[in-house]
Design a protein around this motif. Structure first.
Motif, PDB file in Angstrom:
ATOM      1  N   ASP B 281      58.287  37.475  46.793  1.00 25.22           N
ATOM      2  CA  ASP B 281      59.302  38.441  46.397  1.00 25.22           C
ATOM      3  C   ASP B 281      58.538  39.598  45.744  1.00 25.22           C
ATOM      4  N   GLY B 282      58.601  40.751  46.351  1.00 24.20           N
ATOM      5  CA  GLY B 282      57.806  41.898  45.899  1.00 24.20           C
ATOM      6  C   GLY B 282      58.249  42.499  44.585  1.00 24.20           C
ATOM      7  N   HIS B 283      59.251  41.901  43.945  1.00 24.26           N
ATOM      8  CA  HIS B 283      59.659  42.383  42.628  1.00 24.26           C
ATOM      9  C   HIS B 283      59.490  41.299  41.571  1.00 24.26           C
ATOM     10  N   ASP B 284      58.833  40.213  41.938  1.00 20.28           N
ATOM     11  CA  ASP B 284      58.611  39.111  41.001  1.00 20.28           C
ATOM     12  C   ASP B 284      57.123  39.091  40.623  1.00 20.28           C
ATOM     13  N   PHE B 285      56.840  39.559  39.401  1.00 18.47           N
ATOM     14  CA  PHE B 285      55.437  39.709  38.989  1.00 18.47           C
ATOM     15  C   PHE B 285      54.661  38.396  39.048  1.00 18.47           C
ATOM     16  N   ARG B 286      55.348  37.309  38.706  1.00 16.26           N
ATOM     17  CA  ARG B 286      54.671  36.014  38.690  1.00 16.26           C
ATOM     18  C   ARG B 286      54.194  35.663  40.108  1.00 16.26           C
ATOM     19  N   GLN B 287      55.092  35.882  41.070  1.00 14.45           N
ATOM     20  CA  GLN B 287      54.742  35.574  42.463  1.00 14.45           C
ATOM     21  C   GLN B 287      53.633  36.500  42.985  1.00 14.45           C
ATOM     22  N   ILE B 288      53.732  37.777  42.625  1.00 16.88           N
ATOM     23  CA  ILE B 288      52.713  38.734  43.113  1.00 16.88           C
ATOM     24  C   ILE B 288      51.346  38.369  42.536  1.00 16.88           C
ATOM     25  N   LYS B 289      51.315  38.083  41.224  1.00  8.50           N
ATOM     26  CA  LYS B 289      50.048  37.728  40.569  1.00  8.50           C
ATOM     27  C   LYS B 289      49.453  36.473  41.179  1.00  8.50           C
ATOM     28  N   ASN B 290      50.330  35.527  41.426  1.00  6.29           N
ATOM     29  CA  ASN B 290      49.874  34.266  41.993  1.00  6.29           C
ATOM     30  C   ASN B 290      49.277  34.474  43.393  1.00  6.29           C
ATOM     31  N   ALA B 291      49.920  35.358  44.165  1.00  2.81           N
ATOM     32  CA  ALA B 291      49.411  35.635  45.515  1.00  2.81           C
ATOM     33  C   ALA B 291      48.007  36.234  45.444  1.00  2.81           C
ATOM     34  N   PHE B 292      47.798  37.164  44.493  1.00  3.42           N
ATOM     35  CA  PHE B 292      46.465  37.760  44.345  1.00  3.42           C
ATOM     36  C   PHE B 292      45.438  36.701  43.945  1.00  3.42           C
ATOM     37  N   LYS B 293      45.897  35.741  43.125  1.00  4.69           N
ATOM     38  CA  LYS B 293      44.995  34.674  42.683  1.00  4.69           C
ATOM     39  C   LYS B 293      44.562  33.838  43.899  1.00  4.69           C
ATOM     40  N   ILE B 294      45.543  33.500  44.741  1.00  6.04           N
ATOM     41  CA  ILE B 294      45.220  32.719  45.940  1.00  6.04           C
ATOM     42  C   ILE B 294      44.271  33.513  46.845  1.00  6.04           C
ATOM     43  N   ALA B 295      44.532  34.834  46.940  1.00 10.11           N
ATOM     44  CA  ALA B 295      43.679  35.675  47.785  1.00 10.11           C
ATOM     45  C   ALA B 295      42.228  35.630  47.310  1.00 10.11           C
ATOM     46  N   ARG B 296      42.025  35.670  45.994  1.00 13.90           N
ATOM     47  CA  ARG B 296      40.674  35.610  45.429  1.00 13.90           C
ATOM     48  C   ARG B 296      39.984  34.301  45.743  1.00 13.90           C
ATOM     49  N   GLU B 297      40.796  33.250  45.789  1.00 17.02           N
ATOM     50  CA  GLU B 297      40.208  31.921  46.017  1.00 17.02           C
ATOM     51  C   GLU B 297      39.970  31.642  47.497  1.00 17.02           C
ATOM     52  N   THR B 298      40.549  32.478  48.364  1.00 21.80           N
ATOM     53  CA  THR B 298      40.424  32.234  49.804  1.00 21.80           C
ATOM     54  C   THR B 298      39.076  32.729  50.319  1.00 21.80           C
ATOM     55  N   VAL B 299      38.369  31.850  50.991  1.00 23.53           N
ATOM     56  CA  VAL B 299      37.046  32.210  51.499  1.00 23.53           C
ATOM     57  C   VAL B 299      37.095  32.248  53.025  1.00 23.53           C
ATOM     58  N   GLY B 300      36.451  33.256  53.600  1.00 23.47           N
ATOM     59  CA  GLY B 300      36.261  33.284  55.054  1.00 23.47           C
ATOM     60  C   GLY B 300      37.358  33.959  55.837  1.00 23.47           C
ATOM     61  N   LYS B 301      38.463  34.319  55.181  1.00 17.24           N
ATOM     62  CA  LYS B 301      39.448  35.130  55.901  1.00 17.24           C
ATOM     63  C   LYS B 301      40.162  36.099  54.958  1.00 17.24           C
ATOM     64  N   PRO B 302      40.596  37.218  55.509  1.00 16.37           N
ATOM     65  CA  PRO B 302      41.302  38.187  54.673  1.00 16.37           C
ATOM     66  C   PRO B 302      42.728  37.716  54.393  1.00 16.37           C
ATOM     67  N   THR B 303      43.283  38.229  53.318  1.00 11.92           N
ATOM     68  CA  THR B 303      44.638  37.828  52.940  1.00 11.92           C
ATOM     69  C   THR B 303      45.615  38.968  53.168  1.00 11.92           C
TER      70      THR B 303
END
Lengths: 311, 346
Positions: B281-303
């Motif tokens: 949900d692009g208006h839910d800060f918790r969800q957006i932050k969490n998505a960025f966190k997952i992106a940082r942890e993802t190796v070998g592919k873009p998010t």
């Protein structure tokens, strides 16, 4: 002058490998065409600086822009016809971003021959010359090509490099030094001056030499490899000396270097006669020899056109 | 700038050059190329990056005293509060400009706020070469970027009134040379930002730098073919330092995306191109932050983060001027209604 005949793109590939060693920021963005643009040697030597983008020129151009903005010096290589057609990414990602990308357009003009007009770079100079901050260079032989590649590797201007496919004789001397904005007077003369770049320089020179021995007409020939900025001073000087300017371009007759020259001559108030010669229709397929003959861009054709002009 | 390259440029001899106008010899100067004899000046024929480095250095020196960001002040403010301030500034600046894209700016506000005040290292990193990169590929939403810069103290607050005005740094669509430190790529013609971001990411990977690249795209923008060239390329190259955020507000100039060129199932499409896909949900800060966190942890592919948003969003159930894509002028009652709503929400 030497008799060595070699396509310019071969020298380009060689020179690129050489500068790759000296300049770690040099990289190649390729569009599924490395054998034709001769970037395959670079790929072998520096695989981590060779980026294959597939048949997606827009993406390659914008990626090169991003790479250049961070400090790299990317050479985006493809057929000049395809590369310069991606005008929006060229305009925004590269030119408006001020990203120091080098566009390498191979197979300009009629030289691709049998492949026909959908592969010929016939309007590349026309579209690239409008930008205020883009250099356009078309080296005349392999010696000059090597110098131009070195120049491009160490400078950081946006540039369009037009590299020919036809094998060409060495026209520049060993001590010749390429300089941006500087033309090279290959033959002096008093009756007319030919301004050309790329492949037509050698045919023009041949035509001038033949006219001299056959009819005693003395024609000067300028190799204008630096198309933008071009050597205005040299052209004005030779125009004033001869009173007749003949511009030959392996390009549609509209939109080539002749446009700059005509404008400058008019703005300068120079009294002269001017004739522009290039490809007058959409072009077609045929052998290279047949095409240059048909479009009167071989030495015979240029000779006939010159005589017509000087009548 | 890359050290080796600096060395190369420094070592490159001062080539004699010739004036295209009068032909006399002149030396390439670092700041300009001008003929001493006839005065001919070549337009911007010098290295843009040297130019930019130089201007950044000067800018840093000049601004250091007056523009120091009060981090304690900023860190005391919550993301929703920042977003609210930014929304107010967006409406202010569009009101002054009397034109612009309110809907797209307001839908992307929570995403951009999270990026600038939480995810990217802009506030903590003074060295431009080490900063993360931000590309607003949907350049028409630039009021959200400009307002965020003002909110963070990167540009003066009064400057937002110059949006779309002559000689302003805040051009109607973002131009890199105006604010190179914050507008990392010129945008406006849609579809190019992701490719530019991939190019930057390739550079960072090649020279083993830690910078990350964030690109915000619109969902209408995905109709541009070049975006899919970039998606195909990014997925195949495994550039895990790139995060694309799709501001899926569902509307474009001529109407709704679902009527003009339906996109669904977008997540499946992107996944099949080799991207790590996260829907939020692009208006839910918790969800957006969490998505960025997952992106940082993802190796070998873009998010890619598909952020479901609302065009013209002011708050829950409240949109500005019916979520219009482009506005020509703002009525006083619309302006007051929006500002009062945002103030009253405190």
């Amino acid at each position: 002058m030497e008799d060595k005949i070699e396509p310019i793109r071969d020298a380009f590939g060689r020179a690129l490998v050489k500068v790759g060693e000296k300049y770690p920021q040099v990289a190649v963005f390729c569009c599924d065409i490395f054998t034709a643009t001769k970037t395959d040697e670079f790929k072998k030597k520096y695989p981590n600086r060779f980026f294959e983008c597939g048949i997606a020129e827009s993406n390659a151009i914008s990626q090169a822009a991003g790479y250049a903005l961070e400090g790299g010096r990317p050479f985006v290589a493809s057929f000049s016809h395809f590369l310069t057609a991606m005008y929006l990414p060229i305009t925004q990602s590269v030119v408006q971003n001020g990203a120091p990308v080098v566009f390498v357009g191979s197979h300009p003009g009629l030289a691709i021959g049998e492949d026909g007009p959908t592969q010929m770079g016939m309007r590349d100079i026309a579209v690239m010359k409008v930008f205020p901050n883009v250099e356009i260079i078309e080296p005349v032989d392999t010696n000059e090509t090597e110098q131009v590649v070195e120049y491009l590797a160490k400078t950081r201007n946006i540039a369009y490099l037009r590299i020919g496919r036809a094998p060409v004789p060495q026209l520049t001397s060993k001590d010749y030094k390429f300089r941006i904005g500087k033309g090279n007077l290959l033959k002096d003369g008093k009756d007319a001056v030919i301004v050309a770049s790329g492949y037509p320089v050698s045919t023009s020179l041949q035509a001038a030499n033949e006219l001299k021995s056959e009819k005693g007409i003395d024609i000067a020939v300028i190799n204008m490899s630096s198309i933008k900025p071009y050597d205005k001073k040299l052209v004005l000087k030779m125009t004033e000396k001869t009173g007749n300017v003949f511009v030959v371009q392996d390009h549609y007759i509209h939109g080539g270097i002749a446009d700059f020259i005509a404008r400058d001559l008019l703005e300068n108030g120079t009294k002269t006669r001017l004739k522009v010669w290039g490809v007058t229709d959409m072009a077609q397929c045929g052998s290279r020899k047949e095409l240059y003959e048909h479009y009167m861009l071989d030495s015979n054709g240029i000779k006939l056109k010159l005589l017509e002009f000087l009548k | 700038m890359f050290e080796e390259e600096k060395k190369c440029i420094a070592e490159a001899p001062n080539e004699p050059s010739f004036c295209p106008q009068c032909g006399s010899e002149f030396i390439l100067q670092k700041d300009k190329q001008m003929c001493n004899k006839c005065g001919y000046e070549q337009i911007s024929f010098l290295s843009p990056s040297i130019e930019i480095e130089e201007s950044l250095r000067q800018q840093k020196e000049n601004d250091a005293a007056k523009m120091i960001i009060d981090k304690t002040k900023i860190s005391n403010i919550s993301l929703p509060q920042h977003a609210k301030n930014i929304r107010k500034m967006i409406i202010d600046m569009l009101c002054c400009a009397k034109s612009g894209h309110s809907g797209s700016s307001l839908s992307a506000t929570d995403i951009v706020t999270t990026l600038i005040f939480d995810e990217m290292n802009w506030l903590n990193e003074k060295d431009f070469s080490k900063r993360d990169r931000f590309i607003l590929s949907k350049g028409h939403a630039c009021p959200v970027l400009y307002s965020s810069l003002a909110e963070a103290g990167f540009i003066p607050r009064e400057e937002i009134k110059t949006l779309r005005k002559l000689n302003s740094r805040l051009q109607g669509h973002p131009i890199r040379s105006c604010l190179p430190e914050f507008i990392n790529s010129t945008a406006g013609a849609l579809g190019q930002g992701l490719s530019v971001g991939l190019g930057m990411a390739r550079y960072f990977k090649q020279f083993k730098k830690d910078n990350r690249v964030y690109v915000v795209l619109g969902d209408g923008e995905l109709q541009e073919g070049q975006v899919w060239e970039a998606i195909m390329c990014g997925g195949n190259c495994g550039l895990d330092n790139v995060v694309a955020i799709i501001d899926k507000n569902g509307a474009q100039n001529d109407g709704l995306v679902k009527d003009i060129m339906p996109l669904n199932p977008l997540d499946k499409k992107l996944k099949s191109f080799g991207w790590n896909v996260i829907s939020v949900d692009g208006h839910d800060f918790r969800q957006i932050k969490n998505a960025f966190k997952i992106a940082r942890e993802t190796v070998g592919k873009p998010t890619v983060i598909i952020a479901d948003t609302e065009k013209g969003r002011l708050g829950p159930g409240k949109v500005f001027m019916n979520g219009a894509h482009v506005i020509k002028s703002i009525l006083e009652e619309d302006y007051n209604d929006a500002i009062n709503y945002l103030d009253g929400e405190d």
